[in-house]
Design a protein around this motif. Sequence first.
Motif, PDB file in Angstrom:
ATOM      1  N   LEU A   1      -7.718   0.791  -8.091  1.00 54.93           N
ATOM      2  CA  LEU A   1      -6.536   1.234  -7.340  1.00 54.93           C
ATOM      3  C   LEU A   1      -6.191   2.689  -7.691  1.00 54.93           C
ATOM      4  CD1 LEU A   1      -4.343  -1.985  -7.710  1.00 54.93           C
ATOM      5  CD2 LEU A   1      -5.138  -1.000  -5.529  1.00 54.93           C
TER       6      LEU A   1
ATOM      7  N   GLU B   1       0.830  -1.209   0.000  1.00 55.98           N
ATOM      8  CA  GLU B   1       0.000   0.000   0.000  1.00 55.98           C
ATOM      9  C   GLU B   1       0.869   1.266   0.000  1.00 55.98           C
ATOM     10  OE1 GLU B   1      -2.928   0.110   3.123  1.00 55.98           O
ATOM     11  OE2 GLU B   1      -4.086   1.596   1.978  1.00 55.98           O
ATOM     12  N   SER B   2       2.004   1.181   0.698  1.00 53.47           N
ATOM     13  CA  SER B   2       2.893   2.360   0.770  1.00 53.47           C
ATOM     14  C   SER B   2       3.379   2.760  -0.623  1.00 53.47           C
ATOM     15  CB  SER B   2       4.084   2.051   1.682  1.00 53.47           C
ATOM     16  OG  SER B   2       4.761   0.907   1.184  1.00 53.47           O
TER      17      SER B   2
ATOM     18  N   LYS C   1      -8.582   4.881  -5.880  1.00 53.68           N
ATOM     19  CA  LYS C   1      -8.363   4.867  -4.434  1.00 53.68           C
ATOM     20  C   LYS C   1      -7.118   5.661  -4.042  1.00 53.68           C
ATOM     21  CE  LYS C   1      -8.000   1.639  -0.578  1.00 53.68           C
ATOM     22  NZ  LYS C   1      -7.800   0.234  -0.217  1.00 53.68           N
ATOM     23  N   TYR C   2      -6.042   5.481  -4.819  1.00 50.89           N
ATOM     24  CA  TYR C   2      -4.771   6.113  -4.428  1.00 50.89           C
ATOM     25  C   TYR C   2      -4.436   7.320  -5.302  1.00 50.89           C
ATOM     26  CZ  TYR C   2      -4.274   1.945  -1.588  1.00 50.89           C
ATOM     27  OH  TYR C   2      -4.484   0.957  -0.661  1.00 50.89           O
TER      28      TYR C   2
ATOM     29  N   TRP D   1       1.589   2.241  -3.527  1.00 50.96           N
ATOM     30  CA  TRP D   1       0.453   2.879  -4.220  1.00 50.96           C
ATOM     31  C   TRP D   1       0.266   4.305  -3.721  1.00 50.96           C
ATOM     32  CZ3 TRP D   1      -0.040   0.672  -8.457  1.00 50.96           C
ATOM     33  CH2 TRP D   1      -0.271  -0.686  -8.634  1.00 50.96           C
ATOM     34  N   ARG D   2       0.508   4.530  -2.421  1.00 45.51           N
ATOM     35  CA  ARG D   2       0.328   5.889  -1.880  1.00 45.51           C
ATOM     36  C   ARG D   2       1.270   6.891  -2.529  1.00 45.51           C
ATOM     37  NH1 ARG D   2      -3.063   5.719   2.250  1.00 45.51           N
ATOM     38  NH2 ARG D   2      -3.017   3.923   3.630  1.00 45.51           N
TER      39      ARG D   2
END
Length: 398
Positions: A195, A162-163, A198-199, A165-166
């Motif tokens: 995705l 996730e880090s 979301k990001y 994608w952020r």
Amino acid sequence: MTPYLHKLQSYPFEKLAALKKGIAPPAGKRHIALSIGEPAHATPHLIQEALLIHLHGLSNYPTTKGLPELRQAIAAWLTRRFKLAEGQLDPETQILPVSGTREALFSFAQCLIDPTADPLVVMPNPFYQIYEGAALLAGAEPYFLNTVAENAYLPDFDAVPESVWRRCQLLYICTPGNPSGGVIPRDGLIKLLGLAEKYDFVIASDECYSELYDDENSPPPGLLEAAFAIGNTAFKRCVVFHSLSKRSNAPGLRSGFVAGDAAILQDYFKYRTYHGAAMPLPTQHASIAAWGDEKHVAENRRLYREKFAAVLDILGDAVQLTKPPAGFYLWIKTPIGDTEFTQQLFAQENVTVLPGSYLSREFGGLNPGRNHVRIALVAPLEECVEAALRIKDFLNTL
Ligand SMILES: Cc1ncc(COP(=O)(O)O)c(C=O)c1O
């Protein structure tokens, strides 16, 4: 000089030239180059004729936006090919001509990336080298998605933390892929769209091999098609890159386009008015002719199909390989190191292929291109057959 320049690696073909330097292949065997992905089938007459008829257009500066007729021809092609609703794409705001997708894939990152926000550009590994160069020169850090045989040489998007994608500002995908020919299924594209939302990142979908597929009943899906299917009818966060180089055997024409999210393209249009690279008017007319015709593209596919069948027939048992669903490359595992394989094959058989590790980077403890070579089936059928026989002979010596 920009401090980012030293981060660029030398291009794979420079590395290849260095690898072959000083080696004298057998003089009795003519050289067969299967290293460069340059289409070698004839450029269709309708493209050449349109170019010639409009040569007088050289007396005018072309505009960055290109002729409305060109953008309309592209919108009509995208609508037909990717099953969009009639009128869904606005040629005025959602399409821009580019001088080959190479410059566009590069310049797009220069326009899009905010270097002050600790950006990541996520991309497959191995990859078309422009993605990495574009990311580095835009002041971003590349993040690689290793593609391996166990996952049909497709990126495993589920494994991305996730880090990542952020921090991701831009995701390059290549479908069908260079070098493996792997196609991201529609569900995979739909997942990526989720995705991206979301990001909050942009997907640059390099689809320049989309028209070279094996199964006439199942052309590779595209990102616009996936977006449309889930109701993202404004194609938010999507930009697709298409080219006439492979589809229409016109790599020297330097013609492609980008299409998608109008807000992004508005900014990219502004960028391009400074960047330059507007498409010459004769090229625009030749491109209108090319996007309007599918007959030559079907014939092109037939020629590649013929070559894949013949070469796989020869190499099928000799080496670990799978027939790719699309593209014009064979991506094969080598029984020895890929650079050694390439060098010895050249020395013994006067056939040039491209070491996989020249297209990839070591990432997460793995270099996924290592022990692979890329074989471009661009030469005429007889040459491809001759090369396959020589590769088989060479494999038998290992
Ligand atoms: C994956 C991929 N994308 C883009 C390009 C660029 O093609 P062009 O600039 O001719 O449109 C290539 C060319 O080899 C490629 O392999």
